[in-house]
Design a protein around this motif. Sequence first.
Motif, PDB file in Angstrom:
ATOM      1  N   ILE A   1       0.886  -1.168   0.000  1.00  0.00           N
ATOM      2  CA  ILE A   1       0.000   0.000   0.000  1.00  0.00           C
ATOM      3  C   ILE A   1       0.921   1.213   0.000  1.00  0.00           C
ATOM      4  CG2 ILE A   1      -1.864   1.198   1.184  1.00  0.00           C
ATOM      5  CD1 ILE A   1      -2.552  -1.440   2.562  1.00  0.00           C
TER       6      ILE A   1
ATOM      7  N   ALA B   1      -0.282   4.563   3.121  1.00  0.00           N
ATOM      8  CA  ALA B   1      -1.236   3.991   4.070  1.00  0.00           C
ATOM      9  C   ALA B   1      -2.034   5.095   4.755  1.00  0.00           C
ATOM     10  CB  ALA B   1      -0.497   3.156   5.112  1.00  0.00           C
TER      11      ALA B   1
ATOM     12  N   SER C   1      -6.848   2.261   6.062  1.00  0.00           N
ATOM     13  CA  SER C   1      -6.128   1.052   5.634  1.00  0.00           C
ATOM     14  C   SER C   1      -6.013   0.034   6.768  1.00  0.00           C
ATOM     15  CB  SER C   1      -4.730   1.421   5.133  1.00  0.00           C
ATOM     16  OG  SER C   1      -4.800   2.329   4.069  1.00  0.00           O
TER      17      SER C   1
END
Length: 1087
Positions: free
Chosen positions: A397, A400, A404
């Motif tokens: 990711i 983030a 998340s």
Amino acid sequence: MKPNSGTLVINIMNGGKAEAYEGVYQCTARNERGAAISNNIVIRPSRSPLWTKEKLEPNQVREGDSLVLHCRPPVGLPPPIIFWMDNAFQRLPQSERVSQGLNGDLYFSNVQPEDTREDYICYARFNHTQTIQQKQPISVKVFSTKPVTERPPILLTPTGTTSNKVELRGNVLLLECIAAGLPTPVIRWIKEGGELPANRTLFENFKKTLKIIDVSEADSGNYKCIARNILGSTHHVISVTVKAAPYWITAPRNLVLSPGEDGTLICRANGNPKPSISWLANGVPIAIAPEDPSRKVDGDTIIFSAVQERSSAVYQCNASNEYGYLLANAFVNVLAEPPRILTPANKLYQVILDSPALIDCAYFGSPKPEIEWFKGVKGSILRGNEYVFHDNGTLEIPVAQKDSTGTYTCVARNELGKIQNEVQLEVKDPTMIIKQPEYKVIQRYGHVSFECIIKHDSTLIPTVIWLKDNDELPDDERFLVGKDNLTIMNVTDKDDGTYTCIVNTTLDSVSASAVLTVVAAPPTPAIIYARPNPPFDLELTGQLERSIELSWIPGDENNSPITSFVIEYEDGLHEPGVWHYQTEVPGSQTTVQLKLSPYVNYSFRVIAVNEIGRSQPSEPSEQYLTKSANPDENPSNVQGIGSEPDNLVITWESLKGFQSNGPGLQYKVSWRQKDVDDEWTSVVVANVSKYIVSGTPTFVPYEIKVQALNDLGYAPEPSEVIGHSGEDLPMVAPGNVQVHVINSTLAKVHWDPVPLKSVRGHLQGYKVYYWKVQSLSRRSKRHIEKKILTFRGNKTFGMLPGLEPYSSYKLNVRVVNGKGEGPASPDKVFKTPEGVPSSPSFLKITNPTLDSLTLEWGSPTHPNGVLISYILKFQPINNTHELGPLVEIRIPANESSLILKNLNYSTRYKFYFNAQTSVGSGSQITEEAVTIMDEGKMAMASRQVDIATQGWFIGLMCAVALLILILLIVCFIRRNKGGKYPVKEKEDAHADPEIQPMKEDDGTFGEYSDAEDHKPLKKGSRTPSDRTVKKEDSDDSLVDYGEGVNGQFNEDGSFIGQYSGKKEKEPAEGNESSEAPSPVNAMNSFV
């Protein structure tokens, strides 16, 4: 061999001989899956032999000659390192003149007397055996001869003009040139047809050695060394060829295949010469290895088709040429394994907000499993640009966010099974120093405190460390470390420095520094007013679809209160990097509720404002992406205008990015012919702001509307606008054109309007084209210049000003629309009546006599009709500008001159002259002229005219004027002393007792008379040589400047009278202009 290892140990410490183990070794590792082999390992014992005995003769050399002392070391393994020293074990100095070659010999480009010595000793150091061998000393004696002869360069090594050198790719290329000569030659290196590689070229041994590191095939070529001194030069060319032992292009890699799969092993290498490729299976040449029907060898590639478990083996690729070989093992493992996930279950990952998050999913299986990621218990599969999926199963990711946080499930599946694993991700708030330590200036022996106030995630435990000058704080009880500050008591000079506050958590680290300056006396700085520091710690709360709350902490005011905060936003989705004004709030407010639009990725920043100015913007807030929605509005400025007679161009202003409210912004364009069509015709377009409808009738009205839509739906119903298809040129001309002549210069034109259907466009007006055909008085045509008058709108008449009288004109009328002009109406002829004429073109007065003048004139430039006569009026003018009786004479129109008789001599006359038509009299022209006095005076006037314009005459008159001025000054002085000005004596000195001319700079200045005569002042005459009276000449008579009546002198000759003059009276009739007097007035006389 070592137990549980493949290492072979050879120990000769207990009396074994190394020579017994000399040879080539290779290791083989084998199990039921196959056999792998190592490269060949060569073992050779090191050798350090002694120098052979030899008898060395002393070297006797003449000064300036060259000399080579040979070393010739014994051959050792590895080769020895050579150096020259003396008996005292001191290295012999080397220079451009004396240097050691690559072969170990010592070269003298020319010997000098100081080179005489008996202890030139060559040493060979064998590093592996840690021994040094010594050659017998060499003696050199240099004898001098006077004078010493200089010599051009010659090469000591290499010999000849050319040589060859072969070097392997990746090695170091060493080329050497050593030259003899006096003076000592200088060496220079070049590469023929190219440049020496800039970053890999070194010069050693006083530029006698060229060193190129990491050579490649591109370094092949001819290298020339040039030795030069003042007597000449010599050179040597070394042809370098770079060969290459084999090197990998693609080394074979291990294969894991499942039964029935296909695969390839690729072994590609290059070298010079091109290496040959050979394959082995389990250490045995593949040609004699057990057959495998799934295997096919194709040069540098082995192709596997539908492999079975028995196909597992270790394959070796050997790439060889004359300079070496490459050997690589590749394991082909045929397995049938269901997926396995190696990452521990429920592993917890923690990251800081806005930083990348890497979540592992290490896996194994055959065939290779496919990996999928899910978020939450029943979440959908993760896709899109928000995530990066790595080949090893890791989910990344990149940025983030708080949302998340959660449970992520990794699923691995192949045809033999499926397995999943859950891991946890927590996104923590970053650690921040919200109050940083500040620069301090403190008096010696005072105390100082540095603040370091932090903000951190509540689940992380921070630790605060203070450093001084990037080192630990001194172990001194004066340093007191508090929870959020550092205090230093009894500050001394050694406390000067930079203090750093470092805040660490298990996930991040931040720091801030400040300088402490210790001074002897307390500073007294003036108050400094500055712009505020930027706000910080922006936080978004209360997130809703169309609103959000933003809060912040103000920065330092810098002694000027903050008056307001400006909030700006960035749309990272549509306009990244562009900041827009959002709102402004009072300086006492640190929170604000912001209205939001759908489908915008918002970031906010805050700017503080005080009386000094605006702060720098704060750091941007976290991003907030609002949900998509239907468009709230439709495009504006919708128009329908045809560009061609058979089309309709519909245009509009597109919505801005944030106005789209969602992805997939499009426009529904609808149209129908007004009062004709019932149904709308529609089309949906995207990324344009124009649509062209073809095949329309010419200039008909259409109802148009443009509606926005996106992936979620339509905007509200748009309003309709009226447009028109394209215009064409008008079809018909205006009819019934009539002209009414109002006067000789003005006419009025009328016409009937063109039917609107025939206009075929937006009626813009009518244009009247008119032009003069000819003048009726002259009956001669001239160049036709058409004039155009435009009458806007639906007017049916217009005025034509500025016509010329007594002329014939034509005109036509045309209708105008947006496309252009229509056809012209038939030409209409009209005539203007007569008008008054212009003034005669000129009036000249010539041949003056005692009682007559001759007048000549030109006809008017614009007669404006038929001339019937000329009118001449004239009257005398006396010396006081009084006008006498006016006389009028009518002259036939066909005359161009007239002689006026019975005039008074020496009299000025003013003439008024004009032409006349049946309409009336035109403007007049005026002139003045003077009859002459007698023949003598005429001659005088003529002579004066001849010389008045000469330069010498003007200079003479200036000198006379200066003398008169001096005389006047002298007379003024004498009068003040009681003297008298002898006027009477002056009068008696002249022949004429009545008239006494007074000379001035331009001729006769004036005359005076006795007091009892009282005669009026009269003007003299001065006529140009062509006898023409000009309009713009000046009158310089003293009469023009006086105001009194009777001018006279008193008894002592001083001038006590004043001249007078009256303004010229205009005649009772006619329009005459006031003209300037003639130049003849420059010679006036007092009578």
